[in-house]
Design an enzyme around this catalytic site. Sequence first.
Site, PDB file in Angstrom:
ATOM      1  N   HIS A 125       1.925   4.557  -2.879  1.00  0.00           N
ATOM      2  CA  HIS A 125       2.080   6.007  -2.686  1.00  0.00           C
ATOM      3  C   HIS A 125       3.489   6.455  -3.082  1.00  0.00           C
ATOM      4  CE1 HIS A 125      -1.737   6.414  -0.696  1.00  0.00           C
ATOM      5  NE2 HIS A 125      -1.386   5.723   0.375  1.00  0.00           N
ATOM      6  N   HIS A 152       0.838  -1.204   0.000  1.00  0.00           N
ATOM      7  CA  HIS A 152       0.000   0.000   0.000  1.00  0.00           C
ATOM      8  C   HIS A 152       0.874   1.256   0.000  1.00  0.00           C
ATOM      9  CE1 HIS A 152      -3.601   2.424   1.180  1.00  0.00           C
ATOM     10  NE2 HIS A 152      -2.665   3.187   1.727  1.00  0.00           N
ATOM     11  N   GLU A 153       1.828   1.291   0.911  1.00  0.00           N
ATOM     12  CA  GLU A 153       2.689   2.468   1.005  1.00  0.00           C
ATOM     13  C   GLU A 153       3.631   2.582  -0.196  1.00  0.00           C
ATOM     14  OE1 GLU A 153       1.932   4.650   3.053  1.00  0.00           O
ATOM     15  OE2 GLU A 153       0.607   3.428   4.293  1.00  0.00           O
TER      16      GLU A 153
END
Length: 378
Positions: A29, A25-26
Amino acid sequence: MIESPPFWMYILGFLLVLGPLITLHELGHYLVGRWLGVKAEAFSIGFGKELVGRTDRHGTRWKIAALPLGGYVQFKGDMNPASIPDGDAIASATDEERLGSFHHALLWRRALIVLAGPVANILVTLAIFAGFFMAVGYPQAKDAEQQLTIAGFMDDSPAQKAGIEIGDRVVAVEGEPVEKLQDVQQAVMLYPDQLLQITIQRGGAEMTYPVRTISMEIEDRFGNPSRIGLIGIQAAASETEFVPQGIGTSLGLAVGESVKMVDMMVTGIKQIVTGQRSVQELGGPIKIAKFSGEQLSLGWLAFINFVALISLNLAFINLLPIPGLDGGHLAFYAAEAVRRKPVGPRGMEMAYRTGMALVIVLMLFVTFNDLVSLSPFG
């Protein structure tokens, strides 16, 4: 008899579920931010005190922190890991400070960076489902029409009381067509003690009957209770086989299964909000650890399927329009696009602080809920 995995399996399962999913998920980003020219100052798996870390040649601090309940990428210009903007700092930034700053990036760039995290989790779910359908196969009844034909009824069957007969074939639930028995089960089990419109085919004609479902609490092999709806029908015997699919078909099926799962999440939240389901059905980190260990004990196929479910849940939760979550950021960007200017710094800061407080309260609530509703791992 309740089967409980060894304690170490709960810890291992929890780390194997949340660790990779949070990291991916990170990374979503981070990678999109790097691609769009925004500098990342920190990439953390977990919150709180840094346990181990290093700084790369781009100046990004990569670290693992003590509390493994999330993670964050802190971009240049962020006030804190939640990306709460500092209005005064943004307004007074020098040209050098604006270079590579997240909050000075164009609106569409900020939106893509924020969206990339949930999209990464969605892609993980699609990849797992598609891989399963290609490698193991998609469940198909050898005779789907026979499988949807009613062969009998349970005692006190609400379907039988409503006028449905043996030999009728179920064709739709609440107006949604069904193609296999699993479709009927999924459509009914979400609605305990509710009136559903069941459409059947009899003698070439279609008829719709209002059927109030039975509410029944069942337990899995680990003793986890769940409340489901039943209409009391027994299907004709029909063998089910797993048929491997091509990559295109598998991706389409993966999207379809993911959409069904999101629909189930939305329905469950609505029922909790309206009081149709208990708030005790909400789960936090302790329940995730419990279910992770249980699914791991069942084997890798069951565990990977659970990972797909949690990954989609993470994407769904993060897209909720709560300030502090990805969805909250996107809501502000949508407002900025409509207004042609950012929301006022004071109002934005208050909204983010309120949103973060709400998230913390919710985390405390679900953790307390876990402690109340679960005995210590069975």
